[in-house]
Design an enzyme around this catalytic site. Sequence first.
Site, PDB file in Angstrom:
ATOM      1  N   CYS A 191       0.819  -1.208   0.000  1.00  0.00           N
ATOM      2  CA  CYS A 191       0.000   0.000   0.000  1.00  0.00           C
ATOM      3  C   CYS A 191       0.853   1.257   0.000  1.00  0.00           C
ATOM      4  CB  CYS A 191      -0.976   0.002   1.158  1.00  0.00           C
ATOM      5  SG  CYS A 191      -0.257  -0.405   2.734  1.00  0.00           S
TER       6      CYS A 191
ATOM      7  N   ASP B 164       2.764   2.459   2.463  1.00  0.00           N
ATOM      8  CA  ASP B 164       2.907   3.145   3.754  1.00  0.00           C
ATOM      9  C   ASP B 164       4.322   2.973   4.304  1.00  0.00           C
ATOM     10  OD1 ASP B 164       0.264   3.667   3.521  1.00  0.00           O
ATOM     11  OD2 ASP B 164      -0.400   2.459   5.235  1.00  0.00           O
TER      12      ASP B 164
ATOM     13  N   CYS C 244      -2.115   5.803   5.652  1.00  0.00           N
ATOM     14  CA  CYS C 244      -3.527   6.068   5.872  1.00  0.00           C
ATOM     15  C   CYS C 244      -3.805   6.336   7.354  1.00  0.00           C
ATOM     16  CB  CYS C 244      -4.344   4.870   5.416  1.00  0.00           C
ATOM     17  SG  CYS C 244      -4.044   3.402   6.405  1.00  0.00           S
TER      18      CYS C 244
ATOM     19  N   CYS D 235      -2.073  -2.592   8.962  1.00  0.00           N
ATOM     20  CA  CYS D 235      -1.527  -1.381   9.587  1.00  0.00           C
ATOM     21  C   CYS D 235      -1.046  -1.684  11.007  1.00  0.00           C
ATOM     22  CB  CYS D 235      -2.581  -0.275   9.651  1.00  0.00           C
ATOM     23  SG  CYS D 235      -3.167   0.226   8.029  1.00  0.00           S
TER      24      CYS D 235
END
Lengths: 237, 141
Positions: free
Chosen positions: B37, B39, B64, B107
């Site tokens: 993603c 990140d 995010c 996450c």
Amino acid sequence: MTMSNAANIPQSATAAATVCWSCSASLKESALFCEQCGKIQPPSGGYFSVFGLEPRLNLDLGMLEHQFHKLSRKLHPDRFGRASEQEKEWSLASSSLLNDAYRTLKDPISRTRHLLRMHGAEIGEEFAGKDKKDPSRAPADLLEEVFELNMQLEELRMGDEDAGLKQSLSEARKKFVALQDEVDDQLRAEWAKWDEGAEFGNDAAREAAQKTMVALLDRRRYLSNLVREVTETLGDS
Amino acid sequence: MAYSDKVVDHYNNPRNVGTLDKSSAEVGTGLVGAPECGDVMRLQIRVNPETQVIEEAKFKTFGCGSAIASSSLATEWIKGRKIEDALEIKNTDIVKELSLPPVKIHCSVLAEDAIRAAIGDWKKKNGVAETAPVAVATAAN
């Protein structure tokens, strides 16, 4: 990729569809239509085979587009006005497969992702945070670089002189886009190696190229995020 | 997708954002990323060499809302703990506290990885035997 709505398809037609359900002539692999009687066949192909293409990264895009238009015309609902419900259903399913396939294959990055995923590469958000992650997927130097670039971007955003900020952001975007282009060039170089490995059954060569491409796609994901963020900040495209 | 109130709170008022001196022997730095993603998360700890207590924790995350909230919460939780106790924190604890939906579980994994990487880095710097070999691979320098 087989279609899942095959429940009401006659058994003889689903079994890898080697013969036409209507005239029993033998079919080419993943053929949408019978060459003998011209009847539509149940959809059985994947993104490449629906176009009659070998699964390769280097594609003749002109040929892809040509095939897409040709097959789209043949699958047009108008041509199935008097066909059976089953045939109508097949034509719709094949149309949707054809559209997905075209959209995926004409874009070089999504084509690469698709083909590598078919060969077991763990690319995509559903693999994020997987337990047995390959540590080489997150090399420290890449993370350092991406982190630094993000910090620079944030600093630029916090700057208050508007004209200067816009200027710096535009320059940052140019830099990120250039880095992205570099990755794309490297990807293209690997395409050739992968295709050659696939062509000659050289699995070691194909897998080596695949590993390199997975790393390049990871890098590209970070860069495209950066580009997107700068673009959002600049408020134009 | 709707974020939980706790995610929104951490996102709007992130705790412990910042930087510690990476070159200090007392500081451990963990830099981890999720290429899927895009990140990136940096988590730093300052450990008291006598007590092995994490006296300060800072993070900086580009990603995010869930990634920011996970790392913010992680710094809150590890502060004041001994390093061995900090290693007890599991990503599932973060998922529960923040009510993360399944698509955002990674996450929390990233936050747990960041804690381990920071502690691993501190241990390496201070010649403490490594108990979590995974952490070395993702530790920054």
